[in-house]
Design a protein around this motif. Structure first.
Motif, short mmCIF file in Angstrom:
data_model
loop_
_atom_site.label_atom_id
_atom_site.label_comp_id
_atom_site.label_asym_id
_atom_site.label_seq_id
_atom_site.Cartn_x
_atom_site.Cartn_y
_atom_site.Cartn_z
N THR A 29 0.85 -1.18 0.00
CA THR A 29 0.00 0.00 0.00
C THR A 29 0.89 1.24 0.00
OG1 THR A 29 -0.07 0.23 2.41
CG2 THR A 29 -1.74 -1.23 1.39
N PRO A 30 0.33 2.40 -0.36
CA PRO A 30 1.12 3.64 -0.27
C PRO A 30 1.69 3.88 1.13
CG PRO A 30 -0.83 4.01 -1.58
CD PRO A 30 -0.96 2.64 -0.99
N THR A 53 11.97 4.71 -4.94
CA THR A 53 11.96 6.05 -5.50
C THR A 53 11.64 6.02 -6.98
OG1 THR A 53 13.68 6.59 -3.88
CG2 THR A 53 13.31 8.18 -5.61
N ALA A 54 10.75 6.94 -7.41
CA ALA A 54 10.26 6.97 -8.78
C ALA A 54 11.01 7.95 -9.67
CB ALA A 54 8.77 7.34 -8.78
N GLY A 55 11.00 7.65 -10.96
CA GLY A 55 11.38 8.54 -12.05
C GLY A 55 12.54 9.48 -11.84
N GLN A 56 12.27 10.78 -12.09
CA GLN A 56 13.31 11.80 -12.01
C GLN A 56 13.92 11.91 -10.62
OE1 GLN A 56 11.18 15.22 -13.62
NE2 GLN A 56 12.58 15.19 -15.37
N LYS A 57 13.09 11.69 -9.60
CA LYS A 57 13.62 11.75 -8.22
C LYS A 57 14.68 10.67 -8.04
CE LYS A 57 12.21 12.00 -3.42
NZ LYS A 57 11.11 12.09 -2.49
N LEU A 112 4.20 12.19 -2.02
CA LEU A 112 3.37 11.92 -3.18
C LEU A 112 3.88 10.64 -3.81
CD1 LEU A 112 1.21 12.71 -5.24
CD2 LEU A 112 2.98 13.97 -6.48
N LEU A 113 3.00 9.68 -3.93
CA LEU A 113 3.37 8.40 -4.52
C LEU A 113 2.67 8.23 -5.86
CD1 LEU A 113 3.46 7.99 -1.27
CD2 LEU A 113 3.84 5.62 -1.91
N VAL A 114 3.34 7.53 -6.77
CA VAL A 114 2.77 7.22 -8.08
C VAL A 114 2.94 5.72 -8.32
CG1 VAL A 114 3.19 9.50 -9.07
CG2 VAL A 114 4.94 7.73 -9.27
N LYS A 115 2.07 5.18 -9.14
CA LYS A 115 2.20 3.77 -9.51
C LYS A 115 3.05 3.67 -10.76
CE LYS A 115 -1.39 0.88 -7.71
NZ LYS A 115 -2.58 0.08 -8.00
N GLU A 116 4.10 2.88 -10.67
CA GLU A 116 4.95 2.58 -11.81
C GLU A 116 4.98 1.08 -11.98
OE1 GLU A 116 8.86 4.29 -11.50
OE2 GLU A 116 8.12 6.30 -11.93
N GLU A 117 4.48 0.63 -13.13
CA GLU A 117 4.40 -0.79 -13.42
C GLU A 117 3.70 -1.56 -12.31
OE1 GLU A 117 8.23 -2.29 -14.60
OE2 GLU A 117 8.58 -0.55 -15.91
N GLY A 118 2.63 -0.96 -11.76
CA GLY A 118 1.82 -1.62 -10.75
C GLY A 118 2.34 -1.51 -9.32
N GLU A 119 3.50 -0.87 -9.13
CA GLU A 119 4.11 -0.74 -7.81
C GLU A 119 4.07 0.71 -7.36
OE1 GLU A 119 5.37 -3.27 -5.92
OE2 GLU A 119 4.80 -4.71 -7.45
N TRP A 120 3.78 0.94 -6.09
CA TRP A 120 3.78 2.30 -5.53
C TRP A 120 5.23 2.75 -5.33
CZ3 TRP A 120 -0.21 5.33 -5.74
CH2 TRP A 120 -1.50 4.78 -5.72
N MET A 121 5.52 3.98 -5.75
CA MET A 121 6.86 4.56 -5.63
C MET A 121 6.73 5.99 -5.11
SD MET A 121 8.71 2.08 -6.90
CE MET A 121 10.28 2.62 -7.51
N VAL A 122 7.71 6.41 -4.31
CA VAL A 122 7.72 7.78 -3.78
C VAL A 122 8.29 8.69 -4.85
CG1 VAL A 122 8.69 9.31 -2.02
CG2 VAL A 122 8.00 6.97 -1.43
#
Length: 122
Positions: A29-30, A53-57, A112-122
């Motif tokens: 969960t988030p 950790t997601a994307g650019q971060k 703020l969390l986003v889903k990337e490939e079905g997984e929650w990431m910060v």
């Protein structure tokens, strides 16, 4: 070690490895991801922090930044979780408390969390 003890030990080992394999497939969960991220970050564990950790971060996060963030007496409490209607973003509020050189400090923050490939990431 007698035969019975060996069988019990083998059973425990097999059960543990099955639990370890199946545990990774359950989505977190988030709140759980935020807790894991904060725990890794405040422990100075760069690779672990990066895994949440997601994307650019993730691209801009440096090992030096995480090591500097290590806090021995850090505590945090997840206060609230809100997901967007489409379920692809979540905002998790938490209270962060730590001992600093100037004394005890606490603040409220949000992740703020986003889903990337079905997984929650910060």
């Amino acid at each position: 070690m007698n035969r019975r003890e060996m069988l019990v030990a083998a059973g425990v080992a097999i059960t543990g490895s099955i639990a370890g394999c199946s545990g990774g497939s359950e989505p977190q969960t988030p709140k759980e991801v935020t807790r894991s991220y904060l725990s890794a970050y405040t422990s100075g564990e760069y690779e672990e922090t990066l895994s949440y950790t997601a994307g650019q971060k993730a691209e801009s996060l440096t090992e030096e930044e995480v090591v500097k963030a290590e806090t021995r007496e850090a505590e945090f409490e997840i206060v609230r979780e809100e997901k967007t209607d489409d379920g692809n973003e979540a905002l998790v509020s938490y209270v962060y408390a730590a001992e600093t050189a100037l004394g005890d400090a606490s603040s409220t923050a949000c992740a703020l969390l986003v889903k990337e490939e079905g997984e929650w990431m910060v």
